[in-house]
Write a protein that holds these residues in place. Structure first.
Motif, PDB file in Angstrom:
ATOM      1  N   ASN A  41     -10.983   9.404 -27.826  1.00 35.14           N
ATOM      2  CA  ASN A  41      -9.833  10.298 -27.782  1.00 35.14           C
ATOM      3  C   ASN A  41     -10.025  11.520 -28.668  1.00 35.14           C
ATOM      4  O   ASN A  41      -9.363  12.531 -28.479  1.00 35.14           O
ATOM      5  CB  ASN A  41      -8.560   9.539 -28.181  1.00 35.14           C
ATOM      6  CG  ASN A  41      -8.588   9.018 -29.607  1.00 35.14           C
ATOM      7  OD1 ASN A  41      -9.645   8.819 -30.199  1.00 35.14           O
ATOM      8  ND2 ASN A  41      -7.421   8.798 -30.164  1.00 35.14           N
ATOM      9  N   LYS A  42     -10.935  11.445 -29.640  1.00 36.83           N
ATOM     10  CA  LYS A  42     -11.114  12.577 -30.558  1.00 36.83           C
ATOM     11  C   LYS A  42     -11.541  13.836 -29.804  1.00 36.83           C
ATOM     12  O   LYS A  42     -11.097  14.926 -30.115  1.00 36.83           O
ATOM     13  CB  LYS A  42     -12.140  12.234 -31.635  1.00 36.83           C
ATOM     14  CG  LYS A  42     -11.686  11.145 -32.570  1.00 36.83           C
ATOM     15  CD  LYS A  42     -10.425  11.566 -33.339  1.00 36.83           C
ATOM     16  CE  LYS A  42      -9.957  10.479 -34.275  1.00 36.83           C
ATOM     17  NZ  LYS A  42      -9.262   9.367 -33.627  1.00 36.83           N
ATOM     18  N   LYS A  45      -8.501  15.369 -28.085  1.00 40.50           N
ATOM     19  CA  LYS A  45      -7.579  16.039 -28.988  1.00 40.50           C
ATOM     20  C   LYS A  45      -8.165  17.351 -29.520  1.00 40.50           C
ATOM     21  O   LYS A  45      -7.444  18.237 -29.939  1.00 40.50           O
ATOM     22  CB  LYS A  45      -7.215  15.114 -30.152  1.00 40.50           C
ATOM     23  CG  LYS A  45      -6.377  13.925 -29.685  1.00 40.50           C
ATOM     24  CD  LYS A  45      -5.748  13.196 -30.847  1.00 40.50           C
ATOM     25  CE  LYS A  45      -6.769  12.443 -31.681  1.00 40.50           C
ATOM     26  NZ  LYS A  45      -6.135  11.753 -32.816  1.00 40.50           N
ATOM     27  N   ILE A 174      -3.280   3.273 -32.148  1.00 38.32           N
ATOM     28  CA  ILE A 174      -2.502   4.383 -32.693  1.00 38.32           C
ATOM     29  C   ILE A 174      -2.931   4.732 -34.111  1.00 38.32           C
ATOM     30  O   ILE A 174      -3.150   3.836 -34.922  1.00 38.32           O
ATOM     31  CB  ILE A 174      -1.005   3.984 -32.714  1.00 38.32           C
ATOM     32  CG1 ILE A 174      -0.462   3.986 -31.298  1.00 38.32           C
ATOM     33  CG2 ILE A 174      -0.207   4.899 -33.609  1.00 38.32           C
ATOM     34  CD1 ILE A 174       1.013   4.199 -31.220  1.00 38.32           C
ATOM     35  N   ALA A 177      -0.603   8.876 -33.621  1.00 37.23           N
ATOM     36  CA  ALA A 177       0.207   8.750 -32.396  1.00 37.23           C
ATOM     37  C   ALA A 177       0.114   9.985 -31.491  1.00 37.23           C
ATOM     38  O   ALA A 177       0.829  10.080 -30.496  1.00 37.23           O
ATOM     39  CB  ALA A 177       1.677   8.420 -32.684  1.00 37.23           C
ATOM     40  N   THR A 178      -0.780  10.895 -31.806  1.00 37.25           N
ATOM     41  CA  THR A 178      -0.961  12.085 -30.959  1.00 37.25           C
ATOM     42  C   THR A 178      -1.364  11.686 -29.540  1.00 37.25           C
ATOM     43  O   THR A 178      -0.800  12.186 -28.557  1.00 37.25           O
ATOM     44  CB  THR A 178      -2.061  12.986 -31.558  1.00 37.25           C
ATOM     45  OG1 THR A 178      -1.762  13.202 -32.938  1.00 37.25           O
ATOM     46  CG2 THR A 178      -2.157  14.313 -30.832  1.00 37.25           C
TER      47      THR A 178
HETATM   48  C1  LIG Z   1      -8.302   8.353 -34.202  1.00 36.12           C
HETATM   49  C2  LIG Z   1      -8.404   7.145 -33.386  1.00 36.12           C
HETATM   50  C3  LIG Z   1      -7.270   6.557 -32.800  1.00 36.12           C
HETATM   51  C4  LIG Z   1      -5.875   7.060 -33.045  1.00 36.12           C
HETATM   52  O1  LIG Z   1      -5.573   8.222 -32.348  1.00 36.12           O
HETATM   53  P1  LIG Z   1      -4.231   9.027 -32.641  1.00 36.12           P
HETATM   54  O2  LIG Z   1      -4.182  10.064 -31.610  1.00 36.12           O
HETATM   55  O3  LIG Z   1      -4.374   9.613 -34.024  1.00 36.12           O
HETATM   56  O4  LIG Z   1      -3.108   8.079 -32.597  1.00 36.12           O
HETATM   57  C5  LIG Z   1      -7.457   5.454 -31.993  1.00 36.12           C
HETATM   58  N1  LIG Z   1      -8.689   4.939 -31.789  1.00 36.12           N
HETATM   59  C6  LIG Z   1      -9.793   5.468 -32.345  1.00 36.12           C
HETATM   60  C7  LIG Z   1     -11.098   4.822 -32.086  1.00 36.12           C
HETATM   61  C8  LIG Z   1      -9.690   6.590 -33.153  1.00 36.12           C
HETATM   62  O5  LIG Z   1     -10.801   7.090 -33.722  1.00 36.12           O
END
Ligand SMILES: *Cc1c(COP(=O)(O)O)cnc(C)c1O
Length: 310
Positions: A41-42, A45, A174, A177-178
Motif C-alpha cells: 500500500n505504500k 499512498k 491499519i 488508516a489512510t
Molecule cells: C503502513 C502499512 C500499513 C498501514 O497502512 P495505513 O494506510 O497507514 O493504515 C499496513 N500494512 C503494511 C504492510 C504497512 O507497511
C-alpha cells in the motif's frame, strides 16, 4: 532498483485447508509483489503525492517516520526512482547512533535523514514547525507520516479498483488508516470492510475514520484491535509459528508488524460468526467470500529473519 509494476498485484486463493470449509474462500491481493521495497500500500499512498510534487515543480519531498518505518524506506526508494531528492525526519535522536537496517537502506537510496526528539517529532503536523523545516531544506513538498493525506487516500482508491464486487468481505491492516479510509470510500457500500489494528487500543482510530469516510459509505466497516500481540512491532512465538505455517501451506510470506496479525485475526474470525452473516436464506449455505489485502512491508521482518522459514 526494479521499477514498480502494478500489474504484478495478482489475486491468489489461499489453500482451502487453511480455513473452515463453510466459507466460499479466502483470497489474497498480493500488493507485496509490485516492488520489493516500494511495497504494497505504500506505493499507492505515494504515487499521487510524487506525481503532484513533480507536476508542481518541487525538486524534493520531505516526510516522517520511525526507525523501522516501511513508509520512510518506500519514500526514499520511490523518490529516487522519480528523480526527486528526499528528506526523512526520523523519530528519536537515539536512532542516529544505532541505525536500523531500514534507515541504512534509506541512506543508500539517497535519503537525507534528520533525527529529531520525540517532542519535536510530535509537531509533525504543526504548520509553523513545518514551515521552519521547509526553509531549512529548499522548500520540499511535504508528505505527512504514512502518506496520510488526500493524495494518499486517492491512491488507496486505486487498490479498491482491483477488488471484484463478488467478495463479501475485504480485510486490511491499519496504521494511520489512510488505506482503510480510501478503500471504504471507493468500495461498494455492500462490501464489508474489516480493519485490523496491529497496536494496542487501536480502536481509537474509529473516530478519525468516521470523520473522513463519506456519509453514504459510513457503514459496513469495522475496526478490530484484538490481535496486537503486545503492541505495535511486538510479536511472540505464537505469531512466528503462525507466519511459518502460513508460508508452508500458502507459499505467501507475511510481515511481522502488519499482515501476519491481520491474517491471524482473519483466521480466528473465519471460525466464528463474522464471516457467516451472509448465510443463504434457503440452503443455509454460507456465502462469505473474503479478500485479504497483502499490504507488503516484508522488509520489517529483518529483525526476526533467523526465526522464519522464508
Ligand atoms: C503502513 C502499512 C500499513 C498501514 O497502512 P495505513 O494506510 O497507514 O493504515 C499496513 N500494512 C503494511 C504492510 C504497512 O507497511
Amino acid at each position: 532498483m526494479a521499477i514498480i509494476d502494478e500489474s504484478k498485484a495478482i489475486i491468489q486463493p489461499l489453500n482451502p485447508d487453511w480455513h473452515p470449509s463453510d466459507l466460499r474462500g479466502i483470497d489474497m491481493l498480493r500488493l507485496d509483489l509490485i516492488n520489493p521495497v516500494i511495497s504494497g500500500n505504500k506505493w499507492y499512498k505515494l504515487k499521487y503525492n510524487l506525481q503532484h510534487a513533480l507536476g508542481a515543480g518541487y525538486r524534493s519531498v520531505l516526510t516522517f517516520g520511525g526507525a523501522y518505518s516501511n513508509h520512510l524506506i518506500a519514500t526514499a526508494a520511490a523518490a529516487k526512482e522519480r528523480g526527486l531528492k528526499c528528506i526523512g525526519i526520523v523519530r528519536g535522536t537515539y536512532a542516529e547512533n544505532e541505525l536500523t537496517p531500514t534507515l541504512k537502506n534509506c541512506i543508500e537510496y539517497g535519503m537525507h535523514l534528520v533525527f529529531v526528539s520525540r517532542e519535536d517529532y510530535a509537531k509533525k503536523d504543526d504548520g509553523l514547525w513545518l514551515q521552519e523545516i521547509s526553509t531549512q531544506f529548499d522548500e520540499p513538498f511535504i508528505i505527512p507520516e504514512g502518506g496520510a493525506n488526500e493524495l494518499g487516500r486517492r491512491g488507496a482508491e486505486d487498490i479498491a479498483a482491483m477488488i471484484p464486487a463478488s467478495y463479501t468481505h475485504v480485510c486490511v491492516s491499519i496504521g494511520t488508516a489512510t488505506t482503510f479510509i480510501g478503500l471504504r470510500n471507493a468500495l461498494p457500500a455492500s462490501q464489508q470492510l474489516l480493519g485490523f489494528a496491529p497496536m494496542k487500543n487501536g480502536i481509537y482510530l474509529e473516530e478519525e475514520i468516521s470523520k473522513k469516510v463519506l456519509r453514504e459509505k459510513n457503514d459496513n466497516w469495522q475496526l478490530l484491535d484484538k490481535w496486537h500481540f503486545g503492541g505495535f512491532g511486538k510479536y511472540n512465538e505464537d505469531l512466528v509459528k503462525f507466519m511459518n505455517d502460513f508460508y508452508k501451506i500458502n507459499g505467501i510470506p507475511l510481515d511481522m508488524v502488519y499482515t501476519a496479525k491481520m491474517m491471524y485475526g482473519t483466521r480466528s474470525l473465519s471460525f466464528g460468526e463474522p464471516f457467516k452473516i451472509n448465510k443463504c436464506e434457503d440452503s443455509g449455505e454460507a456465502l462469505a467470500s473474503v479478500l485479504c489485502i497483502h499490504t507488503g512491508g516484508l522488509q520489517g521482518n529483518d529483525t526476526i529473519k533467523d526465526k522464519l522459514n522464508y
